[in-house]
Write a protein that holds these residues in place. Structure first.
Motif, PDB file in Angstrom:
ATOM      1  N   LEU A  43      -7.660 -40.713   0.798  1.00 22.32           N
ATOM      2  CA  LEU A  43      -6.579 -40.481  -0.159  1.00 22.32           C
ATOM      3  C   LEU A  43      -7.146 -40.571  -1.572  1.00 22.32           C
ATOM      4  O   LEU A  43      -8.248 -41.068  -1.795  1.00 22.32           O
ATOM      5  N   TRP A  44      -6.331 -40.098  -2.524  1.00 23.71           N
ATOM      6  CA  TRP A  44      -6.736 -40.109  -3.927  1.00 23.71           C
ATOM      7  C   TRP A  44      -5.813 -41.037  -4.709  1.00 23.71           C
ATOM      8  O   TRP A  44      -4.595 -41.024  -4.519  1.00 23.71           O
ATOM      9  N   GLY A  45      -6.396 -41.818  -5.586  1.00 23.36           N
ATOM     10  CA  GLY A  45      -5.608 -42.715  -6.412  1.00 23.36           C
ATOM     11  C   GLY A  45      -5.429 -42.176  -7.819  1.00 23.36           C
ATOM     12  O   GLY A  45      -6.280 -41.453  -8.338  1.00 23.36           O
ATOM     13  N   ALA A  46      -4.318 -42.535  -8.436  1.00 27.04           N
ATOM     14  CA  ALA A  46      -4.042 -42.175  -9.830  1.00 27.04           C
ATOM     15  C   ALA A  46      -3.322 -43.334 -10.499  1.00 27.04           C
ATOM     16  O   ALA A  46      -2.676 -44.161  -9.833  1.00 27.04           O
ATOM     17  N   THR A  47      -3.428 -43.396 -11.818  1.00 29.48           N
ATOM     18  CA  THR A  47      -2.910 -44.528 -12.583  1.00 29.48           C
ATOM     19  C   THR A  47      -1.873 -44.068 -13.594  1.00 29.48           C
ATOM     20  O   THR A  47      -2.098 -43.086 -14.310  1.00 29.48           O
ATOM     21  N   LEU A  48      -0.765 -44.770 -13.654  1.00 27.54           N
ATOM     22  CA  LEU A  48       0.216 -44.574 -14.728  1.00 27.54           C
ATOM     23  C   LEU A  48      -0.116 -45.563 -15.841  1.00 27.54           C
ATOM     24  O   LEU A  48      -0.239 -46.768 -15.590  1.00 27.54           O
ATOM     25  N   VAL A 110      -0.026 -47.781  -9.867  1.00 29.22           N
ATOM     26  CA  VAL A 110      -1.024 -46.912  -9.241  1.00 29.22           C
ATOM     27  C   VAL A 110      -0.399 -46.232  -8.037  1.00 29.22           C
ATOM     28  O   VAL A 110       0.505 -46.775  -7.389  1.00 29.22           O
ATOM     29  N   VAL A 111      -0.914 -45.042  -7.754  1.00 25.82           N
ATOM     30  CA  VAL A 111      -0.369 -44.195  -6.694  1.00 25.82           C
ATOM     31  C   VAL A 111      -1.516 -43.720  -5.807  1.00 25.82           C
ATOM     32  O   VAL A 111      -2.608 -43.441  -6.298  1.00 25.82           O
ATOM     33  N   ALA A 112      -1.270 -43.618  -4.498  1.00 26.15           N
ATOM     34  CA  ALA A 112      -2.216 -42.993  -3.573  1.00 26.15           C
ATOM     35  C   ALA A 112      -1.537 -41.816  -2.895  1.00 26.15           C
ATOM     36  O   ALA A 112      -0.405 -41.939  -2.409  1.00 26.15           O
ATOM     37  N   ALA A 113      -2.218 -40.678  -2.882  1.00 27.79           N
ATOM     38  CA  ALA A 113      -1.655 -39.465  -2.272  1.00 27.79           C
ATOM     39  C   ALA A 113      -2.776 -38.678  -1.614  1.00 27.79           C
ATOM     40  O   ALA A 113      -3.966 -38.974  -1.800  1.00 27.79           O
ATOM     41  N   GLN A 186     -19.107 -45.675 -25.523  1.00 27.58           N
ATOM     42  CA  GLN A 186     -20.396 -45.636 -24.830  1.00 27.58           C
ATOM     43  C   GLN A 186     -20.780 -44.207 -24.436  1.00 27.58           C
ATOM     44  O   GLN A 186     -21.957 -43.902 -24.299  1.00 27.58           O
ATOM     45  N   ALA A 187     -19.785 -43.351 -24.250  1.00 27.93           N
ATOM     46  CA  ALA A 187     -20.019 -41.923 -23.982  1.00 27.93           C
ATOM     47  C   ALA A 187     -21.000 -41.704 -22.827  1.00 27.93           C
ATOM     48  O   ALA A 187     -21.890 -40.859 -22.897  1.00 27.93           O
ATOM     49  N   PHE A 188     -20.825 -42.466 -21.754  1.00 30.59           N
ATOM     50  CA  PHE A 188     -21.709 -42.270 -20.603  1.00 30.59           C
ATOM     51  C   PHE A 188     -21.342 -40.985 -19.867  1.00 30.59           C
ATOM     52  O   PHE A 188     -20.258 -40.430 -20.031  1.00 30.59           O
ATOM     53  N   LEU A 189     -22.278 -40.526 -19.059  1.00 25.32           N
ATOM     54  CA  LEU A 189     -22.139 -39.230 -18.400  1.00 25.32           C
ATOM     55  C   LEU A 189     -21.003 -39.203 -17.378  1.00 25.32           C
ATOM     56  O   LEU A 189     -20.192 -38.287 -17.355  1.00 25.32           O
ATOM     57  N   GLY A 190     -20.947 -40.209 -16.493  1.00 23.59           N
ATOM     58  CA  GLY A 190     -19.983 -40.171 -15.397  1.00 23.59           C
ATOM     59  C   GLY A 190     -18.798 -41.061 -15.658  1.00 23.59           C
ATOM     60  O   GLY A 190     -18.954 -42.274 -15.840  1.00 23.59           O
ATOM     61  N   PRO A 191     -17.577 -40.517 -15.678  1.00 27.05           N
ATOM     62  CA  PRO A 191     -16.396 -41.368 -15.843  1.00 27.05           C
ATOM     63  C   PRO A 191     -16.258 -42.372 -14.704  1.00 27.05           C
ATOM     64  O   PRO A 191     -16.940 -42.274 -13.674  1.00 27.05           O
ATOM     65  N   GLU A 192     -15.372 -43.333 -14.891  1.00 24.80           N
ATOM     66  CA  GLU A 192     -15.164 -44.373 -13.874  1.00 24.80           C
ATOM     67  C   GLU A 192     -14.753 -43.743 -12.546  1.00 24.80           C
ATOM     68  O   GLU A 192     -13.879 -42.873 -12.500  1.00 24.80           O
ATOM     69  N   SER A 193     -15.361 -44.210 -11.463  1.00 19.70           N
ATOM     70  CA  SER A 193     -15.021 -43.674 -10.143  1.00 19.70           C
ATOM     71  C   SER A 193     -15.543 -44.611  -9.065  1.00 19.70           C
ATOM     72  O   SER A 193     -16.466 -45.401  -9.294  1.00 19.70           O
ATOM     73  N   GLY A 194     -14.927 -44.519  -7.898  1.00 22.45           N
ATOM     74  CA  GLY A 194     -15.338 -45.332  -6.772  1.00 22.45           C
ATOM     75  C   GLY A 194     -14.524 -45.019  -5.533  1.00 22.45           C
ATOM     76  O   GLY A 194     -13.498 -44.315  -5.606  1.00 22.45           O
ATOM     77  N   LEU A 195     -14.971 -45.541  -4.402  1.00 27.60           N
ATOM     78  CA  LEU A 195     -14.318 -45.306  -3.119  1.00 27.60           C
ATOM     79  C   LEU A 195     -14.160 -46.636  -2.404  1.00 27.60           C
ATOM     80  O   LEU A 195     -15.137 -47.362  -2.189  1.00 27.60           O
ATOM     81  N   ALA A 196     -12.905 -46.965  -2.039  1.00 29.77           N
ATOM     82  CA  ALA A 196     -12.608 -48.188  -1.301  1.00 29.77           C
ATOM     83  C   ALA A 196     -12.240 -47.818   0.135  1.00 29.77           C
ATOM     84  O   ALA A 196     -11.394 -46.944   0.355  1.00 29.77           O
ATOM     85  N   PRO A 264      -9.148 -44.832   3.414  1.00 33.19           N
ATOM     86  CA  PRO A 264     -10.031 -44.819   2.245  1.00 33.19           C
ATOM     87  C   PRO A 264      -9.315 -44.231   1.036  1.00 33.19           C
ATOM     88  O   PRO A 264      -8.541 -43.274   1.167  1.00 33.19           O
ATOM     89  N   VAL A 265      -9.565 -44.795  -0.125  1.00 38.05           N
ATOM     90  CA  VAL A 265      -8.955 -44.308  -1.364  1.00 38.05           C
ATOM     91  C   VAL A 265     -10.048 -44.139  -2.415  1.00 38.05           C
ATOM     92  O   VAL A 265     -10.826 -45.059  -2.677  1.00 38.05           O
ATOM     93  N   LYS A 266     -10.058 -42.945  -2.986  1.00 38.18           N
ATOM     94  CA  LYS A 266     -11.021 -42.629  -4.040  1.00 38.18           C
ATOM     95  C   LYS A 266     -10.282 -42.485  -5.359  1.00 38.18           C
ATOM     96  O   LYS A 266      -9.210 -41.890  -5.418  1.00 38.18           O
ATOM     97  N   MET A 267     -10.857 -43.052  -6.403  1.00 41.08           N
ATOM     98  CA  MET A 267     -10.294 -42.904  -7.744  1.00 41.08           C
ATOM     99  C   MET A 267     -11.381 -42.371  -8.670  1.00 41.08           C
ATOM    100  O   MET A 267     -12.508 -42.874  -8.678  1.00 41.08           O
TER     101      MET A 267
END
Length: 764
Positions: A43-48, A110-113, A186-196, A264-267
């Motif tokens: 599933l995919w997570g999203a944040t309000l 937070v939402v999972a869909a 910090q302008a890093f290349l990869g935005p925040e992400s992960g898989l639980a 599993p949820v990925k954000m």
């Protein structure tokens, strides 16, 4: 990410520059970052997030989100199973907003869909009833007792006073100044992400791009209400960090959703969301007074430094300690009076970023040194050399500077480095100085400048940075090294929890193992929490501390090899054991047989101690690092456009374990300082970020970064493994003031704020 780094025995050990195992993959785009993770039934997570910098939450209606087809979970603060707050140093930040929001972008739900767009649309259908309140946005005004309180405890996070020497001293030459540093990303290349991924034992496995696996683990387990053994973190591919990944972002959210749904949820944050989802460099306002005698010798420095910590603490209490303890620079100063304040506001939270407080202070004290040189009629380098600290001098905290402190030498080296010639520029694919290319003029490819109003200036800067964690923090790293026979050949496996964030740590660990054990094949296992902590990949500490741990573990393995061989005087090289005369005594494979040798070591550097809360005295830091810069700029004084023409830099690295990476770190840090000097700033108006994208938040590109001359000194620190010195942060610290000094030289303007904008140069 397990990587195997293969060299040729000790020829790929320390002091050489073997190819990084992740290098080709990253250059070709094949490297798997955390945002590339995938799992069955994922599933995919999203944040309000809150649109307001300060408001009370009167109610939340989840009906619209829950009714959206494809939605599997919608969670708020009521659903947090354990502690509802987290934080690196102070547990003051809600996992999801509790009754109130304190900055624009604070997570509320937070939402999972089953699809990322479905999750985002469902989050947008959550209705929140806000009572909007006036935000506290001025850090100086927030210190006033009459100001509204961001937290019930008040707005002052920490006050650090530094008192050294006679506090009533006077001087015949005095310069004062007020300085300001904007908020940098910090302008890093990869935005925040992960898989639980939920586990059969009721726990969860989290694959995450982070800087500090065990720092995350300590907060995640408490918020989930689970024992540490049921939460396992593994490092996923990290696209840069620079301090912005030290704090928890979506770690708890992804785990909550995974445990709630059993899937599993990925954000993955968008770039805009990333601007809200991590901490930034503290904006600073600073007031300085320098007193000197007629010969230019410093008599005293007085300063007041106010750092805007934003809505939550993060590492602000440590950042302000750095800004104050390092706040007079690498100079000999008999009398110091400095007060540093970290303050809560309703602006975005601020925390760790490359340089960690030393950046802000360096801009102020180096600007002051230029003003003092002007008042005395001295060359700015000569003034600095006259006051340069040396080994045996004391810091403002009273700590004695031990080991090399080549401040004067670094200054002289950057002053004496020859400028880039036409031949050098042609070799770099740049235009010659005699035939200017429009790309080489202020304004770049837009060709808005034709050279009529262009003035050239040269400026200098030098900075000081501590290495490692400070003030009594138990700063250590754990390493496990196993020597075994694989396919008839000796092989080494190195396992730590140290986060490879792009700095080349995986390569260095393999180099150390090859050097200490003389084995060609070295595998660096995936960093995870199944082994003891390695601390954070920050404070320029990992090569020092984790390198020290790997070295110590290898030494323990080698000692066991020699015990089995029955001779303590043998040397391991090329998979063999040789005597002091270089004669082969035995093959390592024969000594090992069917039994591997494994050793796990915790390694600590020399201790540090807390600062005295009244005087700021104490041995707070482990090691000091120094870098100096000379910048040459062209400025169109009519249009307010700046072009950095050339940068020269000199830095003492103690020992260059991977010389190519050392030069890359120095060049990269310098470019980051360039960005702060002339372009990078998060624009925050009334608590709202106005430019959360790389369209509007500008960072240097290859066209903005000039040719660099890099002079690397290797003056070994006797206290450090191999004599090394942390290198990642010092270039960022002194490059900014050097560039601004060069702009001042070209324009004659005072320029007391960074980044320098066109309107600062034209008066518009």
């Amino acid at each position: 990410m397990t990587t195997t780094a293969v060299g040729t025995g000790t020829t790929a050990g320390i002091g050489t520059s073997p190819q990084r195992p992740d290098g080709t993959l990253k250059v070709t785009g094949e490297f798997a970052f955390s945002s590339d993770l995938w799992a069955d039934r994922m599933l995919w997570g999203a944040t309000l997030r809150s649109p307001h910098p300060r408001a009370r939450i009167r109610g939340i209606d989840l009906t619209g989100a829950l009714a959206t087809p494809g939605v599997h979970a919608v969670l708020t603060a009521d659903d947090v199973p354990g502690d509802k707050r987290y934080g690196l140093e102070h547990r003051d930040q809600p996992v999801l907003a509790i009754g109130e929001v304190r900055y624009a972008g604070e997570p509320v739900a937070v939402v999972a869909a089953d699809h990322p767009e479905t999750a985002r649309r469902a989050a947008a259908r959550i209705t929140v009833d806000y009572e909007v309140l006036p935000p506290v946005v001025d850090s100086v005004a927030a210190l006033d007792p009459s100001s509204d309180k961001v937290h019930e405890s008040g707005n002052l996070l920490r006050h650090v006073p530094i008192r050294k020497g006679d506090q009533d001293v006077t001087a015949p030459v005095v310069v004062t100044g007020e300085y300001e540093v904007g908020m940098q990303d910090q302008a890093f290349l990869g935005p925040e992400s992960g898989l639980a991924i939920p586990a059969e034992d009721g726990g969860v496995d989290l694959f995450i791009a982070t800087q500090w696996l065990h720092g995350d683990l300590a907060q995640v387990v408490d918020c989930l209400g689970l024992p540490p053994g049921k939460v396992r973190l593994s490092l996923a591919g990290v696209g840069g960090a620079f301090g912005g990944r030290e704090d928890v972002s979506m770690q708890v959210h992804a785990c909550m959703l995974a445990l709630h749904t059993g899937r599993p949820v990925k954000m993955v944050y968008s770039r805009e969301e990333s601007f809200y989802g991590h901490v930034h460099r503290h904006p600073a306002r600073m007031w300085y007074e320098h007193g000197a005698d007629e010969d230019g010798k410093l008599v005293y420095v007085k300063a007041r430094v106010v750092l805007d910590g934003g809505a939550y603490a993060s590492t602000s209490t440590a950042v302000v300690a750095n800004a104050t303890t390092l706040g007079v620079g690498p100079y000999r100063v008999p009398s110091v009076t400095v007060d540093g304040y970290a303050v809560y506001t309703n602006n975005p939270p601020c925390g760790a970023m490359r340089g960690f407080g030393a950046v802000q202070a360096c801009f102020a004290y180096e600007s002051q040194m230029d003003r003092l040189a002007e008042a005395l009629g001295l060359d700015p380098v000569e003034l600095r050399v006259r006051n340069a600290m040396e080994p045996g001098d004391t810091m403002p905290t009273g700590q004695v500077v031990e080991g090399p402190a080549p401040v004067a030498e670094l200054l002289r080296r950057v002053r004496d480095l020859p400028p880039v010639t036409a031949r050098d520029r042609a070799a770099l694919g740049r235009s010659t100085l005699d035939l200017p290319d429009p790309r080489e003029l202020p304004g770049g490819v837009a060709n808005t400048t034709h050279g009529e109003g262009v003035r050239r200036g040269v400026g200098y800067g030098i900075g000081i940075k501590n290495v490692g964690f400070s003030e009594g923090f138990d700063d250590y790293s754990t390493a496990r090294v196993r020597l075994e026979v694989v396919g008839g050949e000796p092989a080494v496996v190195v396992h730590t929890a140290a986060a490879e964030v792009g700095q080349g740590l995986v390569t260095v660990q393999a180099q150390i193992a090859r050097t200490e054990l003389g084995v060609e094949q070295v595998t660096v296992a995936t960093a995870d929490t199944s082994i003891g902590s390695a601390g954070s990949s920050s404070a320029s500490r990992q090569t020092y501390v984790t390198g020290g741990a790997v070295k110590a573990a290898c030494e323990a393995v080698r000692a066991e090899v020699l015990r089995r061989a029955g001779r303590a005087d043998l040397v391991l090289t090329g998979g063999r054991l040789t005597d002091p005369d270089g004669q082969v005594v035995a093959d390592l494979v024969d000594v090992l047989g069917d039994e591997s040798i494994e050793q796990t070591v915790e390694w600590r550097h020399r201790p540090t101690f807390p600062l005295d809360p009244r005087t700021g005295q104490g041995d707070a830091h482990v090691q000091y690092a120094f870098a100096a810069h000379r910048a040459t700029v062209d400025v169109d004084v009519e249009l307010g456009l700046v072009r950095v023409v050339e940068i020269a830099t000199a830095q003492d690295v103690g020992r260059a374990l991977h010389p190519q990476s050392v030069r890359g770190q120095i060049a990269g840090g310098t470019a980051q300082g360039l960005g702060l000097a002339v372009m990078e700033e998060i624009q925050v108006v009334d608590g709202l970020i106005r430019n959360p994208s790389f369209t509007d938040y500008l960072i240097p590109t290859i066209l903005d970064v000039p040719p660099m001359r890099i002079d690397v000194l290797e003056l070994g620190d006797p206290e450090a493994p191999y004599g090394l010195r942390g290198i990642g942060e010092p270039p960022t610290i002194s490059s900014t003031p050097a560039i601004v000094a060069a702009i001042r030289a070209a324009t004659g303007l005072p320029l007391r704020r960074v980044p320098v904008r066109p309107e600062h140069l034209t008066g518009t």
